[in-house]
Design a protein around this motif. Structure first.
Motif, PDB file in Angstrom:
ATOM      1  N   GLY A   1      -6.689   7.435  10.482  1.00  0.00           N
ATOM      2  CA  GLY A   1      -7.724   7.103   9.500  1.00  0.00           C
ATOM      3  C   GLY A   1      -7.171   6.634   8.171  1.00  0.00           C
ATOM      4  N   ARG A   2      -5.863   6.834   7.934  1.00  0.00           N
ATOM      5  CA  ARG A   2      -5.259   6.402   6.673  1.00  0.00           C
ATOM      6  C   ARG A   2      -5.073   4.889   6.659  1.00  0.00           C
ATOM      7  N   SER A   3      -5.128   4.313   5.472  1.00  0.00           N
ATOM      8  CA  SER A   3      -4.964   2.870   5.284  1.00  0.00           C
ATOM      9  C   SER A   3      -3.508   2.527   5.002  1.00  0.00           C
ATOM     10  N   VAL A   4      -3.116   1.337   5.458  1.00  0.00           N
ATOM     11  CA  VAL A   4      -1.768   0.829   5.231  1.00  0.00           C
ATOM     12  C   VAL A   4      -1.862  -0.603   4.715  1.00  0.00           C
TER      13      VAL A   4
ATOM     14  N   ALA B   1      -8.156   7.070  -1.443  1.00  0.00           N
ATOM     15  CA  ALA B   1      -9.080   6.708  -2.517  1.00  0.00           C
ATOM     16  C   ALA B   1      -9.245   7.891  -3.460  1.00  0.00           C
ATOM     17  N   GLY B   2      -9.094   7.648  -4.738  1.00  0.00           N
ATOM     18  CA  GLY B   2      -9.269   8.703  -5.724  1.00  0.00           C
ATOM     19  C   GLY B   2      -8.079   9.627  -5.865  1.00  0.00           C
ATOM     20  N   GLY B   3      -6.996   9.385  -5.100  1.00  0.00           N
ATOM     21  CA  GLY B   3      -5.821  10.244  -5.196  1.00  0.00           C
ATOM     22  C   GLY B   3      -5.177  10.133  -6.567  1.00  0.00           C
ATOM     23  N   LYS B   4      -4.824  11.252  -7.163  1.00  0.00           N
ATOM     24  CA  LYS B   4      -4.192  11.249  -8.485  1.00  0.00           C
ATOM     25  C   LYS B   4      -2.961  12.132  -8.446  1.00  0.00           C
TER      26      LYS B   4
ATOM     27  N   GLY C   1       3.780   5.524  -0.445  1.00  0.00           N
ATOM     28  CA  GLY C   1       3.647   4.110  -0.135  1.00  0.00           C
ATOM     29  C   GLY C   1       3.052   3.285  -1.256  1.00  0.00           C
ATOM     30  N   GLY C   2       1.832   3.568  -1.663  1.00  0.00           N
ATOM     31  CA  GLY C   2       1.102   2.715  -2.581  1.00  0.00           C
ATOM     32  C   GLY C   2       1.680   2.620  -3.977  1.00  0.00           C
ATOM     33  N   GLY C   3       2.285   3.657  -4.503  1.00  0.00           N
ATOM     34  CA  GLY C   3       2.760   3.632  -5.864  1.00  0.00           C
ATOM     35  C   GLY C   3       4.215   3.265  -6.025  1.00  0.00           C
ATOM     36  N   LYS C   4       4.887   2.929  -4.942  1.00  0.00           N
ATOM     37  CA  LYS C   4       6.322   2.664  -5.019  1.00  0.00           C
ATOM     38  C   LYS C   4       6.600   1.227  -5.434  1.00  0.00           C
ATOM     39  N   GLU C   5       7.699   1.054  -6.162  1.00  0.00           N
ATOM     40  CA  GLU C   5       8.166  -0.275  -6.475  1.00  0.00           C
ATOM     41  C   GLU C   5       8.701  -0.887  -5.183  1.00  0.00           C
ATOM     42  N   ARG C   6       8.415  -2.171  -4.969  1.00  0.00           N
ATOM     43  CA  ARG C   6       8.744  -2.787  -3.685  1.00  0.00           C
ATOM     44  C   ARG C   6       9.628  -4.017  -3.855  1.00  0.00           C
TER      45      ARG C   6
END
Length: 128
Positions: free
Chosen positions: A39-42, A91-94, A102-107
């Motif tokens: 169910g998690r998004s990638v 969504a809404g994760g803080k 994954g989402g907050g990492k420098e790429r």
């Protein structure tokens, strides 16, 4: 000097061994392992074709593979470490923790987290 390089390699190898040991102790109930990812998004970069979002749709416990369906209709099976690198925050994760994987990492320009790239460089260095 050669001694400094050898010392750095030993330190890097020890850090890698500690990371492997920590990964081996992750329980199946962890939200970043197996069924907890369903169910998690990638979001993944596919070279010149661009970035595509998808969802983890299943976990094959026997083969230890995660199945991902992408928005364009494509699908693939990935190993856990591959999913962790492309996992989006909930969504809404803080703050810190599993919701930020994954989402907050420098790429890099290829879409890989720079931490993952550094790990690969360290592993390659240790093998030579």
């Amino acid at each position: 000097t050669a001694a400094a390089i050898a010392g750095a390699a030993v330190s890097a190898a020890a850090a890698a061994a500690a990371a492997v040991a920590a990964a081996a102790t992750v329980s199946a109930s962890d939200p970043l392992v197996g069924a907890g990812l369903v169910g998690r998004s990638v979001r993944k970069l596919f070279g010149d074709n661009g970035m595509f979002e998808g969802k983890v749709t299943s976990w094959d416990e026997f083969r230890e593979l995660v199945h991902v369906d992408y928005e364009d209709g494509d699908e693939e099976e990935l190993e856990l470490y591959e999913v962790w690198d492309i996992l989006l925050p909930r969504a809404g994760g803080k703050g810190k923790g599993p919701d930020k994987v994954g989402g907050g990492k420098e790429r890099s320009k290829e879409g890989h987290s720079l931490e993952a790239c550094a790990s690969l460089i360290t592993i390659s260095f240790d093998r030579h």
